[in-house]
Enzyme design. Structure first.
Site, PDB file in Angstrom:
ATOM      1  N   LYS A  74      62.385 -39.158 -44.604  1.00  0.00           N
ATOM      2  CA  LYS A  74      62.998 -39.115 -45.926  1.00  0.00           C
ATOM      3  C   LYS A  74      64.433 -38.613 -45.835  1.00  0.00           C
ATOM      4  CE  LYS A  74      62.008 -37.473 -50.632  1.00  0.00           C
ATOM      5  NZ  LYS A  74      61.097 -36.666 -51.468  1.00  0.00           N
ATOM      6  N   GLU A 101      52.375 -40.298 -49.974  1.00  0.00           N
ATOM      7  CA  GLU A 101      53.203 -39.320 -49.279  1.00  0.00           C
ATOM      8  C   GLU A 101      52.341 -38.174 -48.749  1.00  0.00           C
ATOM      9  OE1 GLU A 101      56.907 -36.345 -50.636  1.00  0.00           O
ATOM     10  OE2 GLU A 101      55.668 -37.395 -52.127  1.00  0.00           O
ATOM     11  N   CYS A 115      58.778 -41.047 -52.427  1.00  0.00           N
ATOM     12  CA  CYS A 115      58.786 -40.322 -53.705  1.00  0.00           C
ATOM     13  C   CYS A 115      60.112 -40.428 -54.444  1.00  0.00           C
ATOM     14  CB  CYS A 115      58.371 -38.875 -53.465  1.00  0.00           C
ATOM     15  SG  CYS A 115      57.939 -37.997 -54.990  1.00  0.00           S
TER      16      CYS A 115
END
Length: 570
Positions: free
Chosen positions: A376, A310, A426
């Site tokens: 995300k 990330e 994540c």
């Protein structure tokens, strides 16, 4: 067996005195519950096969709940257990807030305690619901100081209330399902239920088995302490024990069932781990060093797919150095390598302002000019967005880029040599329902899962192993391999059965090479998500509330009282 929940007051005990005594438990009762919760943290990674330990702890926890004499003491017992579990299980948040967020130690410690207390509300709620639906006195009126004796109603209500509580914890206020009981079962006896009902369903089965074992043990002790001449006494002990053993056997045998099948050619993958220090990640010198290092690592050798962590390239995508972009593009085209790298997305307005920052992954496909992009969707509170009313809290920390825009809930996969790959970033992979939804609703269902993450915020703590355990559960739920590229660890490749087939040592820079086989098909969990465990749980809770022993007593059923006094409640 003594009357489990009697409406009859003991001789010489007034109604008010019974209410007071029934709702008061000694302080050490709650201390023992909190200690059990703290010990339950040891059930999770990095403890090997911790699912067996969790089962034993939940046997104690359910037995301890049966000592309570009202919904209040049950709720406080659940709260104590939950607080002990969470304050020891997510203490690594202190590292993030203090060492990397710059928050003063007393404030960071207080924030951790308050957050753990908030999380403990959900097991408290579960225990309170169990108390009502398992037959405890209703409306706080029919309370005596006799402990509650475990029954079938109680066992199923416990499993159902626990599952509902964990689902709520994973949903309310964007959710925080870390340390859900099912995660400890990845290498435990109930892992086989994951493709059927997901992590909450695994927790439901585990809690039911624990309650049945406790029911058998407590009834055996009760029968041993009285003159039992009834032929049904043995059955009251043996039946719940046999069902618990059957659940364990089913959990151990279910992994033999194949819910998905191999699809397309296997992929060679390289997963990169830069080990960039978090306190240098967004400094100018650290940014340049990170970009240079990842350029070198990406172009070191080819693979079908290369994945970076990330925000490995910690700049706006439009600001990526031309030298990096050209080198990576040439390498992809010349070696037939697909590349996924983390960077910051954003939209540049005609006035030149950057708006709608996103935490993103960008994909380069050999021979194609376009760039794949994933934004995300499920953002981290305080780290990636500021909840309403908490700007003051974020201002106490020194975390950059605290407000991101969200991507769509379901986004198209990244295709690597005809193999669709579903990516997430994540924190997103702790929400199994969202991963299942992506697979279920995509026009091109993915055969491989990829998680790109940066856990450097949490230092060298149990968070790294816990997150790997969570990723393994996602493989079990979906029947698909999972690839994890992290900054500091745990970078790993996981097969479709939840087994780690390659892992990079934490806090080292380098890469791991692995070969993974994508799959096709849907598990029952991918098809129905959490609906199965929620429907079953609500059904059992409603049944227990409507027909449980407490309902009969509250309606003045003296026959039920008489049967209970003879040990016939069960």
């Amino acid at each position: 067996m003594a009357d489990p929940i009697t409406s009859r007051l003991r001789r010489g005990v007034t109604s008010d005195a019974a209410n007071t005594r029934g709702r008061t438990m000694p302080w050490w009762h709650y201390l023992a519950a909190a200690t059990a919760g703290a010990l339950n943290t040891l059930s999770f990674a990095p403890t090997p096969h911790g699912g067996w330990l969790e089962l034993a702890i939940f046997v104690f926890f359910f037995a301890w709940l049966t000592r309570t004499t009202g919904w209040k003491s049950a709720a406080f017992t659940g709260f104590a257990f939950g607080f002990g579990n969470y304050v020891t299980g997510v203490w690594w948040l202190y590292v993030s807030m203090h060492f990397y967020g710059g928050m003063a130690p007393p404030l960071a410690g207080a924030a951790l305690v308050l957050f753990s207390m908030y999380l403990a509300v959900y097991p408290a709620l579960a225990a309170g619901i169990w108390s009502f639906c398992a037959g405890h006195a209703r409306n706080g009126k029919l309370v005596d100081d006799e402990p509650f004796s475990p029954t079938w109603h109680g066992a199923f209500a416990f499993a159902s209330a626990w599952a509902i509580g964990e689902w709520l914890r994973g949903t309310v206020f964007t959710g925080f399902p870390w340390l859900a009981g099912g995660y400890a079962q990845v290498d435990g006896p109930f892992a086989g239920f994951a493709p059927i009902a997901g992590v909450y369903g695994v927790g439901w089965v585990m809690a039911l088995a624990a309650a049945l074992i406790a029911q058998a043990v407590l009834r055996a002790r009760s029968d041993a302490n009285r003159d039992a001449g009834e032929s049904s006494a043995a059955a009251r002990v043996v039946t719940p024990a046999v069902i618990a053993i059957a659940l364990i056997a089913a959990g151990l045998l279910l992994p033999l069932v194949s819910w998905t099948t191999p699809a397309n050619a296997s992929l060679t993958v390289r997963l990169l781990q830069g080990n960039v220090k978090q306190d240098m990640k967004f400094e100018e010198s650290g940014v340049k060093a990170a970009i240079d290092e990842y350029q070198r690592m990406i172009t070191e050798k080819p693979a079908d797919l290369i994945v970076t962590p990330e925000t490995a390239i910690p700049v706006l995508a439009q600001a990526v150095p031309e030298s990096f972009a050209l080198a990576v593009r040439r390498f992809a085209d010349s070696t037939n390598t697909s590349i996924l790298f983390g960077a910051i997305g954003g939209t540049i307005t005609p006035e030149g302002r950057v708006v709608d920052y996103t935490n993103s992954l960008f994909g380069i496909t050999p021979g194609q000019a376009g760039v794949y992009r994933y934004d995300k969707h499920h953002l981290v509170p305080f780290g990636e967005f500021v909840p309403w009313g908490f700007r003051w809290f974020v201002n106490l920390m020194n975390i950059p880029l605290g407000d991101f825009a969200r991507g769509p809930a379901v986004q198209k996969p990244f295709v690597v040599h005809n193999q669709p790959v579903a990516v997430d970033i994540c924190y997103e992979d702790i929400f199994g329902e969202e991963i299942a939804r992506t697979v279920r609703e995509s026009a091109m269902p993915a055969g491989v899962l990829v998680n790109s993450t940066n856990l450097a915020w949490f230092g060298n703590t149990i968070a790294l192993d816990q997150h790997l355990q969570i990723a393994r559960m996602r493989s079990l739920e979906t029947g698909r391999p999972m690839l994890r590229a992290t900054n500091t660890g745990a970078t790993a490749a996981i097969d479709a059965h939840g087994n780690v087939i390659a892992r990079m040592p934490a806090f080292t820079a380098g890469s791991i090479d692995a070969t993974v086989q994508g799959t096709t098909g849907t598990t029952p969990y991918v098809t129905s998500g959490n609906n199965t465990v929620l429907a079953v749980s609500l059904l059992f809770l409603a049944f227990g509330f409507a027909f449980g022993p407490g309902r009969a007593r509250s309606n003045g059923n003296s026959g039920a009282n008489g049967a209970s006094k003879r040990g016939g409640n069960g």
